[in-house]
Design a protein around this motif. Structure first.
Motif, PDB file in Angstrom:
ATOM      1  N   TYR A  20       0.837  -1.202   0.000  1.00 45.62           N
ATOM      2  CA  TYR A  20       0.000   0.000   0.000  1.00 45.62           C
ATOM      3  C   TYR A  20       0.874   1.254   0.000  1.00 45.62           C
ATOM      4  O   TYR A  20       0.551   2.250  -0.672  1.00 45.62           O
ATOM      5  CB  TYR A  20      -0.928  -0.017   1.210  1.00 45.62           C
ATOM      6  CG  TYR A  20      -2.137   0.871   1.034  1.00 45.62           C
ATOM      7  CD1 TYR A  20      -2.019   2.261   1.118  1.00 45.62           C
ATOM      8  CD2 TYR A  20      -3.390   0.331   0.770  1.00 45.62           C
ATOM      9  CE1 TYR A  20      -3.120   3.084   0.955  1.00 45.62           C
ATOM     10  CE2 TYR A  20      -4.492   1.147   0.593  1.00 45.62           C
ATOM     11  CZ  TYR A  20      -4.353   2.521   0.690  1.00 45.62           C
ATOM     12  OH  TYR A  20      -5.445   3.330   0.514  1.00 45.62           O
ATOM     13  N   ILE A  74       2.049   1.897  -3.367  1.00 40.54           N
ATOM     14  CA  ILE A  74       1.009   2.522  -4.194  1.00 40.54           C
ATOM     15  C   ILE A  74       1.013   4.025  -3.978  1.00 40.54           C
ATOM     16  O   ILE A  74       0.940   4.815  -4.940  1.00 40.54           O
ATOM     17  CB  ILE A  74      -0.374   1.932  -3.843  1.00 40.54           C
ATOM     18  CG1 ILE A  74      -0.442   0.459  -4.255  1.00 40.54           C
ATOM     19  CG2 ILE A  74      -1.486   2.713  -4.532  1.00 40.54           C
ATOM     20  CD1 ILE A  74      -1.674  -0.254  -3.744  1.00 40.54           C
ATOM     21  N   GLN A  75       1.122   4.447  -2.716  1.00 40.24           N
ATOM     22  CA  GLN A  75       1.148   5.883  -2.438  1.00 40.24           C
ATOM     23  C   GLN A  75       2.390   6.546  -3.026  1.00 40.24           C
ATOM     24  O   GLN A  75       2.377   7.738  -3.326  1.00 40.24           O
ATOM     25  CB  GLN A  75       1.090   6.109  -0.926  1.00 40.24           C
ATOM     26  CG  GLN A  75      -0.254   5.726  -0.321  1.00 40.24           C
ATOM     27  CD  GLN A  75      -0.338   6.006   1.171  1.00 40.24           C
ATOM     28  OE1 GLN A  75       0.681   6.156   1.824  1.00 40.24           O
ATOM     29  NE2 GLN A  75      -1.553   6.057   1.702  1.00 40.24           N
ATOM     30  N   GLU A 130       3.533   5.590  -5.830  1.00 36.82           N
ATOM     31  CA  GLU A 130       3.341   5.370  -7.275  1.00 36.82           C
ATOM     32  C   GLU A 130       4.322   4.340  -7.844  1.00 36.82           C
ATOM     33  O   GLU A 130       4.682   4.393  -9.017  1.00 36.82           O
ATOM     34  CB  GLU A 130       3.447   6.705  -8.043  1.00 36.82           C
ATOM     35  CG  GLU A 130       2.388   7.709  -7.613  1.00 36.82           C
ATOM     36  CD  GLU A 130       2.440   8.993  -8.432  1.00 36.82           C
ATOM     37  OE1 GLU A 130       3.312   9.079  -9.327  1.00 36.82           O
ATOM     38  OE2 GLU A 130       1.612   9.881  -8.181  1.00 36.82           O
ATOM     39  N   TYR A 190       3.818   1.218  -8.865  1.00 29.65           N
ATOM     40  CA  TYR A 190       2.696   0.316  -9.093  1.00 29.65           C
ATOM     41  C   TYR A 190       3.126  -1.096  -9.465  1.00 29.65           C
ATOM     42  O   TYR A 190       2.508  -2.065  -9.024  1.00 29.65           O
ATOM     43  CB  TYR A 190       1.788   0.897 -10.181  1.00 29.65           C
ATOM     44  CG  TYR A 190       1.246   2.261  -9.828  1.00 29.65           C
ATOM     45  CD1 TYR A 190       0.460   2.431  -8.702  1.00 29.65           C
ATOM     46  CD2 TYR A 190       1.519   3.384 -10.606  1.00 29.65           C
ATOM     47  CE1 TYR A 190      -0.043   3.691  -8.357  1.00 29.65           C
ATOM     48  CE2 TYR A 190       1.024   4.630 -10.283  1.00 29.65           C
ATOM     49  CZ  TYR A 190       0.246   4.785  -9.153  1.00 29.65           C
ATOM     50  OH  TYR A 190      -0.243   6.006  -8.818  1.00 29.65           O
ATOM     51  N   ALA A 222       4.296  -2.904  -6.365  1.00 35.34           N
ATOM     52  CA  ALA A 222       3.157  -3.125  -5.476  1.00 35.34           C
ATOM     53  C   ALA A 222       2.267  -4.253  -5.997  1.00 35.34           C
ATOM     54  O   ALA A 222       1.786  -5.095  -5.227  1.00 35.34           O
ATOM     55  CB  ALA A 222       2.349  -1.840  -5.337  1.00 35.34           C
ATOM     56  N   GLU A 223       2.040  -4.277  -7.318  1.00 34.56           N
ATOM     57  CA  GLU A 223       1.172  -5.314  -7.899  1.00 34.56           C
ATOM     58  C   GLU A 223       1.772  -6.709  -7.684  1.00 34.56           C
ATOM     59  O   GLU A 223       1.058  -7.656  -7.329  1.00 34.56           O
ATOM     60  CB  GLU A 223       0.977  -5.057  -9.388  1.00 34.56           C
ATOM     61  CG  GLU A 223       0.043  -6.069 -10.036  1.00 34.56           C
ATOM     62  CD  GLU A 223      -0.146  -5.815 -11.519  1.00 34.56           C
ATOM     63  OE1 GLU A 223      -1.058  -6.413 -12.116  1.00 34.56           O
ATOM     64  OE2 GLU A 223       0.645  -5.026 -12.101  1.00 34.56           O
ATOM     65  N   ASP A 274      -7.176   0.528  -5.757  1.00 30.45           N
ATOM     66  CA  ASP A 274      -6.427   1.793  -5.682  1.00 30.45           C
ATOM     67  C   ASP A 274      -5.207   1.741  -6.591  1.00 30.45           C
ATOM     68  O   ASP A 274      -4.865   2.738  -7.251  1.00 30.45           O
ATOM     69  CB  ASP A 274      -5.973   2.037  -4.230  1.00 30.45           C
ATOM     70  CG  ASP A 274      -7.140   2.281  -3.292  1.00 30.45           C
ATOM     71  OD1 ASP A 274      -8.269   2.491  -3.782  1.00 30.45           O
ATOM     72  OD2 ASP A 274      -6.922   2.246  -2.062  1.00 30.45           O
ATOM     73  N   LEU A 275      -4.521   0.585  -6.583  1.00 29.05           N
ATOM     74  CA  LEU A 275      -3.316   0.433  -7.411  1.00 29.05           C
ATOM     75  C   LEU A 275      -3.649   0.625  -8.901  1.00 29.05           C
ATOM     76  O   LEU A 275      -3.004   1.419  -9.604  1.00 29.05           O
ATOM     77  CB  LEU A 275      -2.725  -0.964  -7.183  1.00 29.05           C
ATOM     78  CG  LEU A 275      -1.399  -1.317  -7.869  1.00 29.05           C
ATOM     79  CD1 LEU A 275      -0.691  -2.402  -7.071  1.00 29.05           C
ATOM     80  CD2 LEU A 275      -1.591  -1.824  -9.304  1.00 29.05           C
ATOM     81  N   ASP A 301      -2.657   3.587 -11.532  1.00 23.78           N
ATOM     82  CA  ASP A 301      -1.845   3.234 -12.711  1.00 23.78           C
ATOM     83  C   ASP A 301      -2.596   3.441 -14.020  1.00 23.78           C
ATOM     84  O   ASP A 301      -2.072   3.142 -15.094  1.00 23.78           O
ATOM     85  CB  ASP A 301      -1.415   1.769 -12.583  1.00 23.78           C
ATOM     86  CG  ASP A 301      -0.226   1.442 -13.475  1.00 23.78           C
ATOM     87  OD1 ASP A 301       0.562   2.369 -13.788  1.00 23.78           O
ATOM     88  OD2 ASP A 301      -0.073   0.264 -13.853  1.00 23.78           O
ATOM     89  N   SER A 342      -9.287  -1.846 -12.144  1.00 27.02           N
ATOM     90  CA  SER A 342      -9.609  -1.205 -10.877  1.00 27.02           C
ATOM     91  C   SER A 342     -11.077  -1.452 -10.519  1.00 27.02           C
ATOM     92  O   SER A 342     -11.408  -1.810  -9.388  1.00 27.02           O
ATOM     93  CB  SER A 342      -9.334   0.293 -10.963  1.00 27.02           C
ATOM     94  OG  SER A 342      -9.706   0.940  -9.772  1.00 27.02           O
TER      95      SER A 342
END
Length: 560
Positions: free
Chosen positions: A223, A226-227, A229, A231, A234-235, A262-263, A267, A273
């Motif tokens: 998370y 994600i903040q 960026e 992505y 994070a994925e 959110d991710l 992106d 999403s």
């Protein structure tokens, strides 16, 4: 912990077929106004009457306008029963567990009351671990009510308690994970990525072997990515998390798919999403957990649909979010905030009463402690006085005993010295007497010899009679000597006879003269025998005593 049974949440859905823009906008304005006045449930009915919005959502396919909060029925022993049975710790554990379930099912008022009851009970028995659990639960509730400062205060209270318990060795360090992770989430909601990551790093330091804990921790790291960026990274992390939670903790999919939504929105992958958000809603409806995410997901869907140029869906999602926040969730409406403030006032007043009662009990205990301390002091002083008195008395008796002993020893020494002097004097007198006897016997011997010469001419009978008288006088002289000897050397003859019963009267005479250290010549004169007979007598005594040649006969007799 007793098992719990939760009744199903009753959700009322209204299918919508089309939108009337004019009526919808009017309803939304009126809805927003009434929300601020605390009249949202009534407005929701009006919205339902004037709007007809179509949707093809695969889960939660209608707007939630009302909900009957589930009642958690305990099939085992209730916390009240445990408390009445004296099991306060069991009652606290029950309250904390049920409050957590109420919170998960968005019955926040019941959850709030339960945590405070548990906290007051835990404070009463000074169970710090249970207090930390209650503080954590209250922090989550305050966070849901957007009271961030209050939430942080309680999070930190719980953390400080558990840190102290870990330092004392009464709590496993791995359990600090339950404090660090909520704090990381708290700062993540505040968009404070640096502090959130610091607490996640702390989680890693205390992480145990539990794979699920590690997986949920990785989800939180994702998370933050994600903040920031990041992505792609994070994925990859969230897809790995998905594999684990599907198997071990499917209810967490509500949170996970919200993060993935959110991710993908960040992106620019809008369709993915949307699918993730819908999956989050579906799992919320299936598992009845993490329901506080539902209005947030609808708000995010509204934002997503605007980006996808789908205003109808955007408004529909916004209406859903507002309706759920007001009619179901009710955590952010001014009315409920006001109610919570009232409950806080009640709690504060109750805490004041508890504090006053506690202070009164403390004052009573302190007074009892002072009385006990006074009693103990008096007892201690008395005991010390008795010990000191006993010690002084003992020293006095001991010194007196030593003085008496020294006096007795001195007296004994003086008596011994006097006895020795008397003995020496008597021995001298005895020796002088013996010498006089010897001289007398010599004189008598000479007279006897002269008389024998004269006996040839005068009357023989008279001469013999004179000789006999002289012999008797010699015998009497010896008896006088022996009597004085026994007085000076008391028990000497008895000891000799006891050790050597075969000794005759003549042997005892020889021993007495040897005791007085007479020479053989002196013994011969005293006994009226020749010097050779005296030496023979000494020799026979040595044989009777069984003495070796090197042993002095005089020393041996003197030792008896």
């Amino acid at each position: 912990m007793p098992s719990t049974k939760a009744q199903t949440v009753n959700l009322t859905f209204v299918p919508i077929h089309k939108i009337d823009w004019q009526k919808t906008l009017i309803a939304l304005v009126f809805y927003a106004l009434c929300t601020n006045l605390g009249l949202a449930p009534v407005v929701a009915q009006d919205i339902r009457a004037v709007t007809h919005i179509s949707t093809d959502f695969p889960a939660l396919d209608s707007i939630i306008f009302s909900i009957q909060h589930e009642f958690i029925e305990e099939t085992d022993v209730t916390w009240e029963e445990k408390l009445s049975n004296g099991d306060t710790l069991g009652a606290i554990e029950n309250l904390n567990a049920v409050s957590l379930l109420y919170c998960s099912r968005i019955n926040f008022q019941q959850s709030y009351d339960g945590y405070w009851k548990a906290l007051l009970l835990a404070d009463g028995i000074r169970d710090e671990a249970s207090k930390a659990k209650s503080y954590n639960g209250l922090a989550i509730l305050y966070s849901l009510y957007e009271r961030r400062d209050e939430a942080l205060k309680y999070y930190l209270k719980a953390l400080n308690i558990n840190k102290k318990l870990v330092a004392d060795g009464t709590l496993a360090p791995t359990l600090l994970l339950n404090n660090y992770r909520p704090l990381a989430i708290h700062y993540r909601y505040d968009l404070n990525v640096t502090t959130a990551r610091a607490y996640l790093d702390s989680c890693r330091m205390v992480l145990g072997p539990n794979k699920l804990d590690s997986t949920l921790l990785e989800a939180e790291y994702a998370y933050l990515l994600i903040q920031e960026e990041k992505y792609t990274e994070a994925e990859q992390t969230l897809l790995q998390v998905e594999k684990v939670v599907k198997k071990d903790l499917p209810s967490y999919l509500v949170v996970l798919y919200t993060l993935m939504g959110d991710l993908y929105m960040g992106d620019g992958r809008y369709e993915e999403s949307e699918k993730s958000y819908q999956n989050a809603l579906r799992n919320a409806n299936d598992y009845k957990r993490h329901l506080n995410y539902v209005p947030d997901v609808y708000e995010k869907l509204s934002e997503l649909y605007l980006k996808m140029d789908k205003p109808t869906r955007a408004y529909e999602s916004l209406i859903r979010a507002n309706a759920i926040n007001t009619s179901l969730y009710s955590s952010r409406s001014p009315n409920n905030k006001y109610l919570l403030e009232i409950k806080d006032d009640f709690r504060i007043e109750k805490e004041k009463q508890e504090k006053l009662a506690s202070e009164q009990r403390l004052a009573l205990l302190e007074r009892e402690d002072r009385i006990w301390l006074l009693k103990f002091t008096i007892l201690a002083v008395t005991l010390v006085f008795l010990i000191a008195t006993g010690f002084l008395l003992f020293r006095y008796i001991q010194s007196r005993h030593k003085a008496e002993k020294a006096m007795l020893e001195q007296k004994q020494k003086l008596e011994n010295q006097k006895a020795q002097e008397i003995l020496s004097l008597k021995n001298k007198e005895l020796t002088g007497s013996a010498v006089r006897l010897i001289e007398k016997d010599e004189l008598l011997s000479e007279l006897k010899a002269g008389l024998k010469e004269l006996s040839k001419k005068p009357d023989t009978r008279e001469i013999n009679k004179l000789v006999k008288t002289i012999n008797l006088n010699a015998t009497d002289n010896w008896k006088e000597f022996e009597s004085r000897f026994i007085d000076v050397n008391e028990g000497f003859y008895e000891r000799l006879k006891e050790r050597f019963p075969s000794l005759n009267q003549y042997d005892l005479k020889i021993c007495a003269l040897l005791k007085l250290n007479f020479t053989g010549k002196e013994m011969a004169r005293l006994l009226g025998i020749s010097a050779e007979s005296a030496h023979t007598s000494r020799y026979r005594l040595r044989k009777k005593f069984g003495l070796e040649r090197e042993v002095s006969l005089v020393d041996f007799i003197d030792s008896i």
